[in-house]
Structure formats: C-alpha cells, structure tokens
Scaffold this motif. Structure first.
Motif, PDB file in Angstrom:
ATOM      1  N   ALA A   1       9.308  68.110  38.414  1.00 39.59           N
ATOM      2  CA  ALA A   1      10.202  67.246  39.510  1.00 39.59           C
ATOM      3  C   ALA A   1      10.873  66.157  38.559  1.00 39.59           C
ATOM      4  N   TRP A   2      10.240  66.060  37.117  1.00 37.54           N
ATOM      5  CA  TRP A   2      10.974  65.098  36.418  1.00 37.54           C
ATOM      6  C   TRP A   2      12.300  65.920  35.597  1.00 37.54           C
ATOM      7  N   LEU A   3      11.867  67.169  35.341  1.00 37.91           N
ATOM      8  CA  LEU A   3      12.853  68.126  34.675  1.00 37.91           C
ATOM      9  C   LEU A   3      14.018  68.296  35.409  1.00 37.91           C
ATOM     10  N   ALA A   4      13.650  68.553  37.067  1.00 42.39           N
ATOM     11  CA  ALA A   4      14.587  69.018  37.944  1.00 42.39           C
ATOM     12  C   ALA A   4      15.397  68.004  38.147  1.00 42.39           C
ATOM     13  N   ALA A   5      14.886  66.443  38.319  1.00 40.44           N
ATOM     14  CA  ALA A   5      15.802  65.457  38.184  1.00 40.44           C
ATOM     15  C   ALA A   5      16.813  65.018  37.234  1.00 40.44           C
TER      16      ALA A   5
END
Ligand SMILES: NC(=O)c1ccc[n+]([C@@H]2O[C@H](COP(=O)([O-])OP(=O)(O)OC[C@H]3O[C@@H](n4cnc5c(N)ncnc54)[C@H](OP(=O)(O)O)[C@@H]3O)[C@@H](O)[C@H]2O)c1
Length: 284
Positions: A230-234
């Motif tokens: 989720a952090w990378l996608a954001a």
C-alpha cells in the motif's frame, strides 16, 4: 578491543553486488581486498580481481597467498538443489579448509547466508536462538553449509540476510507499478535489508573481537506486506490489485518477523531502518 583490519588480506569469494559493496568498505578500513568471481570485469579497483571458478575442482591454485579472512558471497545463477548444494553446502567449507590446509593464518570466515533457513509461516519472531526449520532446498543447503563451516578450526560467522533490496533491485517496485503485486488477504510479514546495510554488516562483523557464530541481518521493520504494498502503491500513484493469497512471490518468503537485536547489540545500525527509508531513497 576490535579485530583491526589494517594490513589484513581478505578474499571476497563471489564479488558480486553485496561482495563488492562489502569489499570497498573493508578496503576503506585498511584491508587488502581480493574480489574473486568467474568474470572479473565488474570488480572495481581498489579491489584486486581474481578470475576463478570457486566451485571447480582445481579452483584454489589461482588464489592469492596468505589470507587472513574469507567472505563467501557466492550466489548460484540457477535456482536448483544441486547448484545450491555446491554454492552453499560444499563451496564455503571446501575453500576454507583448503586455505587452512595450505597454511594460511586464516582467522575469520564470514558466510553470507539467508533467513531462508527459517521456514516459519505464522508470523513468528525469529532470531539466532530460534531453531531453523527450512522449508526449501535453499534453506536446507544454507543450513548444511553453516554447519560444515562451523566444524572447521577457524572463527566462522554466518550472516543470515533477509531479502536484499536497494540500487538496481527494483523488482517489487516494478511489480507494484505494473499492478502485479496482489496484497495478501491477511497479515503476512516480510523482511528485508538494504544492500548497503548488509554490506556494512559484513565489514562490521569482521571488526568484532568476539563475533557470534550467527547474526540475523535485517532492518528494524519486519512489516506486514499489505502495508508495504500500500505504501509503495501510494508512492507510485498506482492502484493495488484486489487482495489474493495466490501470489507465489508474496508467499515465497514465508511469514516471520526477523529480529536484528543481537547484531544491533554489537553496535551495527541500519542506515535504512525501514522499507520506507530505503524505497524513498530509491524512488527519489
Ligand atoms: N538476493 C537476495 O535477496 C538474498 C537474500 C539473502 C541472501 N542472499 C545472499 O547474498 C549473497 C550475495 O548475493 P548478491 O546479490 O551479491 O549476488 P550476485 O550479485 O549475484 O553475486 C554473486 C557472485 O557470485 C559469483 N559466482 C557465482 N558462481 C561462482 C563460481 N562458481 N565461482 C566464482 N564466483 C561465482 C558471481 O560472479 P560470476 O558469475 O562472474 O562468477 C557473482 O559475482 C549470496 O550468497 C546470496 O545468496 C541474497
């Protein structure tokens, strides 16, 4: 007191990405460093290149004399049991025994191993006291290699590296960017170490006066993969695909939380304590 690297002669067997990074730190600490691999074009000065197939029967005639320390960082190019047996179970102990046999005053051996020796699947915290339960031929080969080295009359330390990421290792970033990284449906912990922090751990352990036989080399943040994705996608501004447990890549690392407190207690500190720090540096 520390083990002074000045004037020491260190062989980095398998002078690849991690081996070269560690070799440069060892040279900066005053050691003479030889970088051995089959193709030496990528071995940069001031490392002294040694072109050799370390798994070949007659490998050792080409090696420089009078070595004080050995770092084994060979990685097989194929992922199969025989390649792993030769690269991890047989290779390191055979080389160390040959150096001892020819009379080198070999005092230290560092094996770049892996947390794949821990096949835990329920999010357990694992450290050097945890009894390894490998669930792959890779983990089994590495564990057998640790034991073969530990049987030799020389100070050996196994560094169990978590998944290495860092410059040039962007496969997870690319999987998220392309929408191929399905987060798991429930908590699943992943462990990683930035290449530079791993290399620093190798150089650091070689300065210790009384190193332990084994250290877990991982950053401070064994994070839930749902959070990491989720952090990378954001960060990349892309959506994540629906959660799924069918993703073999996500399952490959097992589900455990690797603990680096023993290594930290020796004074080592990761420059990238969390995936946020490492990936932020990579993404700029
Ligand atoms: N990648 C990860 O996430 C991870 C996780 C845990 C542990 N590790 C361990 O970390 C260590 C370093 O990995 P790395 O990423 O630096 O790998 P790498 O960049 O592929 O370096 C491995 C080196 O081994 C050399 N090599 C392979 N077979 C050889 C042979 N028969 N004789 C001499 N040299 C040989 C290769 O050079 P030539 O092909 O020129 O010989 C290469 O330079 C490995 O032991 C690996 O298993 C990796």
């Amino acid at each position: 007191m520390s083990w002074d690297l000045r004037g020491r002669r260190v062989l980095v067997a398998g002078a690849g990405d991690v081996g070269v990074a560690a070799g440069l730190l060892l040279h900066a600490a005053g050691a003479t460093v030889f970088g051995a691999r089959r193709t030496t074009a990528a071995v940069p000065p001031p490392l002294q290149p040694v072109a050799v197939d370390l798994l070949a029967p007659d490998a050792f005639a080409a090696l420089p004399p009078d070595l004080d320390a050995l770092v084994w960082a060979v990685a097989p190019h194929i992922h199969d049991p025989e390649a792993y047996r030769r690269s991890y179970t047989e290779g390191p102990a055979r080389l160390a025994a040959a150096l001892l046999g020819r009379g080198d005053a070999l005092q230290r051996v560092v094996l770049v191993a892996s947390t794949s020796v821990y096949g835990h699947q329920r999010g357990e915290v694992v450290d050097e006291q945890t009894s390894p339960q490998p669930s792959s031929f890779a983990g089994e080969a590495i564990l057998a290699g640790e034991r073969a080295l530990a049987a030799l009359p020389v100070r050996t330390t196994s560094l169990r590296f978590a998944g290495i990421y860092g410059p040039g290792r962007t496969w997870l970033i690319e999987r998220v960017r392309r929408g191929h990284a399905a987060p798991p449906t429930a908590a699943r912990f992943g462990n990683r170490i930035h290449r530079d922090d791993g290399a620093a751990a190798i150089a650091h352990v070689l300065t210790l006066d009384d190193p332990a036989p084994c250290y877990v080399v991982v950053d401070d943040d064994p994070a839930d993969l749902r959070e990491v994705y989720a952090w990378l996608a954001a960060r990349l501004g892309v959506p994540l695909p629906p959660a799924s447990d069918d993703d073999a890549t996500t399952r490959r690392g097992g589900n455990k939380r690797c603990d680096n407190r023993l290594l930290r207690a020796t004074g080592w500190r990761p420059r990238y304590p969390s995936y946020r720090d490492g990936y932020a540096a990579m993404l700029g």
